[in-house]
Design an enzyme around this catalytic site. Structure first.
Site, mmCIF file in Angstrom:
data_model
loop_
_atom_site.group_PDB
_atom_site.id
_atom_site.type_symbol
_atom_site.label_atom_id
_atom_site.label_comp_id
_atom_site.label_asym_id
_atom_site.label_seq_id
_atom_site.Cartn_x
_atom_site.Cartn_y
_atom_site.Cartn_z
ATOM 1 N N ASP A 297 0.861 -1.173 0.000
ATOM 2 C CA ASP A 297 0.000 0.000 0.000
ATOM 3 C C ASP A 297 0.909 1.237 0.000
ATOM 4 O OD1 ASP A 297 -2.111 1.705 -0.031
ATOM 5 O OD2 ASP A 297 -3.124 0.890 1.713
HETATM 6 C C1 BGC Z 1 -4.976 3.353 0.266
HETATM 7 C C2 BGC Z 1 -5.210 2.291 -0.770
HETATM 8 C C3 BGC Z 1 -5.082 2.877 -2.153
HETATM 9 C C4 BGC Z 1 -3.747 3.544 -2.289
HETATM 10 C C5 BGC Z 1 -3.518 4.139 -3.660
HETATM 11 C C6 BGC Z 1 -3.740 4.175 0.007
HETATM 12 O O1 BGC Z 1 -3.673 5.286 0.836
HETATM 13 O O2 BGC Z 1 -4.908 2.745 1.533
HETATM 14 O O3 BGC Z 1 -6.461 1.712 -0.596
HETATM 15 O O4 BGC Z 1 -5.278 1.885 -3.110
HETATM 16 O O5 BGC Z 1 -3.655 4.584 -1.338
HETATM 17 O O6 BGC Z 1 -4.365 5.164 -3.940
#
Ligand code: BGC
Length: 780
Positions: A297
């Site tokens: 993530d």
């Molecule tokens: C979130 C994810 C997301 C990623 C990219 C993160 O802050 O937890 O769910 O896919 O950002 O946008």
């Protein structure tokens, strides 16, 4: 680096199709079909170590658009011009022409002309926005979400995207956590059905087909259980709870073929997921059989240092690659540290090969080696994005997601009534939910827009009544890039704001007095739910509650239409209003869908997939709890030494599975065709359901089972099946659920999923509070 200046993308594609060697001298590639595994291996062998490591880096689109210059701080974070230019994937770059331009420039300078992957969060829709996933869950129709995901994939694909970071399949039980809006709710079985359907919707059966994007199951694992509902907080789950309740929805997505999985921000058993070898290698890869790309993530690889698990960035790189994380989203740790770690013998090069290979395989599965632009197409974008068909689907999904929580005969609106719409969501287009930064509010239909189309204008009035939030609150959305909506702004002139609000209020009160019926569209701001939006008080903003109270003083017939991204404490609203319709963040076609239901053109069918707590003190509250040693016994709830609260009931205000219709139904007690079931046998559980009202309607019949005694304690009931039944007034149908031994399996004391012989109770009803049951015995 090879001299690649004499190549341009047309030549690259043409030569690859013809099977010519490319500039780096790799062997001919058969371009009419995708690359064979042996060809990918050959390609990998010819890549330099740096090139392989750079494939494992993901950066934002800003780098390619010249918006982010690599200066001191970026360098400290491990980004260099070279690594960014060679990064294997990008997040947040879209638009057919932009994607093509960036892809062209990238491939021309990439030593092996390997295409770049374009990724983004396409959660509940792209430009056509569907209801938030929590609302989609309430449809109890995974097939519908499959169609929504397919439509979203189509819009995303023509805009040049290859991968979506969806579906989010985290089990959620705590309404304080803002991200419950991204999940389909508190039930393992239902979430698994949606997980599978959404993956299939995004991906189809072959990623190379037109209009498909790769799915990414997230966030692995257990991110939906942060302590006290505070985002990014510690997760404390026993291995039993993790396996029994949390892992199955990820498993369902993996079995449906999800091409990617994303790590989560939290720890599991004290070890941050992104560096958790046991979780990622033993469980995800070996046990669950996932062989796709594992992406961290956002910045999660660096966060494992702050968790206190790694001493520095080298350690973080070492642990993450040991855990099998293939792509580093936005930290630069891999590209900065892996080379040295391999050179000094700390990390095996084979781990990089393994990760780079999976990334190449994903590109190959998407058909990017033969067609690096895939579906990116400006003309098709104009044709497909926000097309009529997608809007109709958004309307269908929205109206099926609405849950009628209460109705003392005032809905649907009757034609002859004078109706006043009062509340800040009356003409509010910000109804797309926190993740919809591609969809724009201008494309959304508000309640007022739709009411003007279908209601008699001489009898209908509209008033804002008050703002969504009081004038001191300022919220921030995700990106403020193209297409981003106006975020909420704190008022600068408080005095002038006060006068304005007083006027709004007085107008609304006068209108309420004159009306026969007041519809009050109220709710949370769209930025009060979503990532980093935990709330300790899960209530409607006070400024709206004041309006609500004042309107109720002058008008007995108040129906509230609730907009929100999570279950709220709505005790006061449900006590005073005569009707409450939950509409979540309904998406682009929200207004039309709401009017469909308010006018009775569509009879509501939605059911809650997360319990609405009686008060925040009950949270987390979910229907599939254990019995405890001092179980719930009707009438005994207030006995001295029971498992109870002194001040509130144990049961939520509205339970899982709950939702009303404009008609009424009678459901008979379940009848079983056998009392004993042996392995391999099917037991049929049948009920009769009758529409006892005057309108045609659809009911969601729900099958729950309880395993009365087992080697580990089992929930008081668990959803095992559901079925939507449409009935004309007076019509009766028989509905049979098949019960098989597989449905009785659980994570037993032997640490495997198995069933145990013994007594089971079968409940069939219209929500999880159903009490009547029949019993049967499993014999082995
Ligand atoms: C979130 C994810 C997301 C990623 C990219 C993160 O802050 O937890 O769910 O896919 O950002 O946008």
């Amino acid at each position: 680096m090879q001299d690649v200046r004499r190549w341009n993308i047309e030549e690259i594609i043409a030569n690859k199709r013809k099977g010519c060697k490319d500039s780096a001298g790799t062997e001919p590639l058969q371009r009419d079909q995708s690359m064979k595994q042996s060809e990918l291996e050959q390609l990998l062998k010819s890549m330099s170590l740096e090139e392989k490591i750079n494939q494992m880096l993901q950066v934002t689109g800003d780098f390619y658009l010249g918006k982010t210059v690599i200066t001191g701080p970026m360098r400290e974070n491990g980004f260099t011009e070279e690594s960014v230019a060679q990064a294997g994937s990008v997040i947040g770059l879209l638009g057919a022409d932009v994607v093509k331009k960036v892809q062209k420039a990238y491939m021309e300078q990439q030593p092996h002309h390997i295409p770049l992957l374009f990724m983004l969060d396409v959660i509940n829709g792209f430009k056509t926005v569907f209801p938030i996933p929590l609302g989609q869950g309430a449809t109890f129709e995974p097939e519908l979400s499959r169609r929504c995901a397919q439509a979203a994939a189509k819009e995303a694909a023509v805009a040049g995207l290859h991968v979506t970071f969806a579906p989010m399949v985290d089990l959620v039980r705590d309404a304080r956590w803002g991200r419950v809006m991204e999940s389909t709710g508190e039930d393992t079985y239902l979430n698994s059905c949606f997980s599978k359907a959404m993956v299939e919707g995004f991906q189809g059966s072959d990623l190379k087909e037109p209009y498909r994007v790769a799915a990414c199951i997230k966030h692995f694992a257990g991110y939906g259980a942060p302590d006290a509902g505070r985002d990014y907080n510690t997760v404390e789950l026993s291995e039993h709870t993790l396996r029994e309740f949390y892992l199955p929805a990820y498993q369902a997505g993996i079995e449906a073929g999800s091409a990617l999985v994303m790590t989560s921000f939290n720890t599991i058993d004290g070890v941050p997921a992104t560096g958790n070898k046991w979780l990622m290698r033993d469980i995800l890869r070996d046990e669950m059989g996932f062989d796709g790309v594992l992406i961290s993530d956002w910045a999660a690889m660096e966060e494992i240092i702050y968790h206190g698990y790694c001493e520095d960035r080298s350690d973080a790189a070492k642990r993450s690659i040991a855990a099998g994380v293939d792509i580093d989203m936005m930290t630069g740790i891999y590209s900065e540290r892996l080379l040295e770690l391999i050179q000094n013998g700390t990390v095996e090069e084979s781990l990089v090969d393994e990760a780079a290979m999976r990334i190449l395989e994903l590109k190959n599965k998407l058909g990017l080696f033969e067609n690096p632009y895939k579906d990116a197409d400006e003309e098709k974008s104009r044709e497909i994005i926000l097309c009529r068909e997608h809007r109709e689907l958004a309307r269908e999904c929205a109206r099926k997601s609405f849950v009628l929580l209460k109705n003392e005969g005032i809905l649907p609106i009757r034609k002859e009534q004078k109706t006043a719409f009062i509340g800040p969501y009356t003409d509010n287009h910000n109804i797309l939910g926190a993740w919809s930064f591609i969809g724009t509010s201008e494309d959304a239909v508000s309640i007022r827009d739709a009411a003007m189309e279908v209601l008699d204008q001489s009898k209908t009035t509209f008033f804002q009544g008050c703002p969504v939030l009081d004038d001191t609150v300022k919220l921030e959305g995700f990106n403020s890039g193209e297409g981003a909506e106006e975020e909420s702004k704190a008022a600068t002139n408080l005095e002038a704001e006060k006068v304005k609000q007083e006027k709004m209020l007085q107008e609304a009160i006068e209108a309420a007095k004159e009306a026969d019926l007041v519809i009050m569209p109220l709710g949370e701001h769209r930025l009060q739910s979503g990532e980093a939006c935990s709330r300790a008080e899960i209530v409607i903003p006070e400024v709206q509650m004041e309006l609500f109270r004042k309107i109720c003083q002058v008008q007995p017939n108040v129906a509230v239409v609730l907009f929100n991204g999570r279950p709220l404490d709505i005790r006061e609203i449900s006590g005073k209003a005569k009707a409450v319709l939950e509409v979540w963040m309904p998406g682009t076609e929200g207004g039309h869908a709401i009017l469909d239901v308010l006018t009775g053109t569509y009879n509501p069918t939605g059911k809650l997939t997360m319990s609405f707590p009686y008060s925040v003190g009950q949270v987390p509250v979910h229907y599939n709890e254990y019995s405890t040693g001092r179980p719930h016994v009707p009438g005994k709830d207030k006995d001295r030494f029971r498992s109870k609260y002194l001040d509130i009931p144990n049961t939520p205000l509205y339970p899982f599975g709950y939702g009303l219709s404009y008609t009424s139904f009678e459901v008979s007690k379940a009848e079983l065709d056998r009392r004993e079931m042996k392995l391999g046998q099917v037991l049929n559980a049948t009920v009769k359901i009758k529409n006892t009202g005057e309108t045609a309607g659809t009911q969601v019949l729900q099958l729950y089972i309880r395993d009365v005694k087992a080697s580990v304690v089992r929930p008081v009931k668990e959803l095992k099946g559901f079925c939507k039944v449409h009935l004309l007034p007076g019509e009766e149908k028989s509905v049979t659920f098949e019960i098989r031994e597989e449905m009785l399996r659980f994570y037993s004391e032997n640490k495997v999923f198995e069933s145990e012989a013994g007594e089971f109770q079968v409940f069939i009803g219209v929500d999880s509070s159903v009490e009547d049951y029949e019993r049967f015995y499993l014999r082995k």
